[in-house]
Design a protein around this motif. Structure first.
Motif: not given
Length: 329
Positions: A121, A152-153, A118
């Protein structure tokens, strides 16, 4: 003030997997890869600490010295530098998941781990920088890391940089297609770099460990068709000695680029091989790069060397110049 520096030292920042650095350049003789904040996993950043670190390096360079990790870096330039504690150069490689498994990648032997690791962000950090007026308009950003289309961003970050009039370099395997990348190419604001590393389907599968050769080239055709000029979509070939270092594979790659209307090609040398043999590069590698450059130009393609290859060839020129000087003495 005129002194030797670079954009990364002056106005750059690199968000890595577990740290914040000045840049992602490893190929300078000094080693590059200068970490400013270690063990970073997201969250608030001590900007005073960051800028104080950069000031020490800039002051050293202003005095005529060179920060030890920047020794031998080809990106250092002596010029008038704009003084500002704001950013206009970003390198983003803070994620590792990918949809292929290149044999030269540092994640290759632990792909399951890196595909599930992970990342923090970046989007909240970018928005905080905007709130603090740290983001200059009209800069450059490079997306590296794993496969950018899986981040994802990515598209929201990309849109912010486009809105701030940044020129954006994107590294992708081109297995997936992105409409936001397409829009950036159409606007002339995206520099797309696709590492194909092969001229044949068999070699592509061997290096990437996925069977996506036709899919990659179909996506390249789509991107090339809508780019504002023929030099925005670049196809890269990482030379892996003992694997794809043949004239036949190089020629097949260049012919494929012509067929798919690619106007710009890049050549690189595999990292671990290069770093372990930097001072004893065999002549055939230099010959292969010289051959590729001429073969690309003969086909009407723009040719360039990527970071490690650029350092390798610059160091060859230095050695040749020194040998000529010694011969005169």
């Amino acid at each position: 003030m005129i002194y030797k520096s670079c954009t990364k030292i002056e106005h750059g920042i690199n968000f890595d997997i577990d740290s914040i650095k000045l840049c992602c350049q490893y190929s300078a003789k000094g080693g590059g890869n200068t970490k400013v904040i270690e063990d970073y996993q997201g969250g608030p950043i001590d900007w005073d600490k960051f800028f104080a670190f950069k000031k020490e390096i800039k002051d050293l360079h202003k005095s005529g010295g060179t920060y030890y990790k920047c020794e031998g870096c080809i990106y250092l330039e002596e010029q008038e530098w704009y003084e500002s504690d704001k950013f206009n150069f970003f390198n983003l490689d803070y994620w590792t998941y990918c949809n292929c498994n290149c044999i030269y990648c540092h994640t290759h032997n632990k792909k399951d781990y890196y595909n599930t690791k992970k990342n923090y962000d970046f989007l909240p950090i970018l928005k905080d920088m905007i709130d603090k007026n740290l983001l200059m308009r009209g800069g450059d950003v490079s997306f590296g890391g794993g496969e950018v289309c899986l981040l994802k961003e990515f598209e929201e970050c990309l849109q912010i940089f486009l809105d701030y009039d940044y020129f954006i370099r994107i590294h992708t395997g081109c297995i997936d297609y992105s409409n936001v990348i397409e829009d950036g190419l159409r606007r002339g604001k995206v520099d797309l770099i696709v590492s194909v590393d092969s001229g044949t389907e068999e070699m592509h599968a061997r290096i990437k460990e996925v069977k996506t050769y036709d899919r990659v080239w179909d996506n390249l055709r789509r991107y090339a068709a809508i780019q504002q000029n023929r030099e925005l979509v670049k196809v890269k070939y990482i030379v892996i000695p003992g694997v794809n270092d043949t004239h036949e594979e190089i020629n097949a790659w260049l012919d494929r680029c012509v067929e798919f209307d690619i106007g710009y090609v890049l050549q690189e040398i595999e990292s671990q091989w290069f770093y372990s043999r930097r001072d004893r590069i065999p002549q055939y590698i230099y010959d292969l790069f010289d051959y590729t450059k001429q073969a690309a130009m003969d086909r009407g393609l723009v040719y360039g060397e990527y970071e490690r290859a650029a350092h390798m060839l610059a160091e060859r020129r230095e050695k040749e110049a020194q040998a000529a000087e010694d011969a005169e003495d």
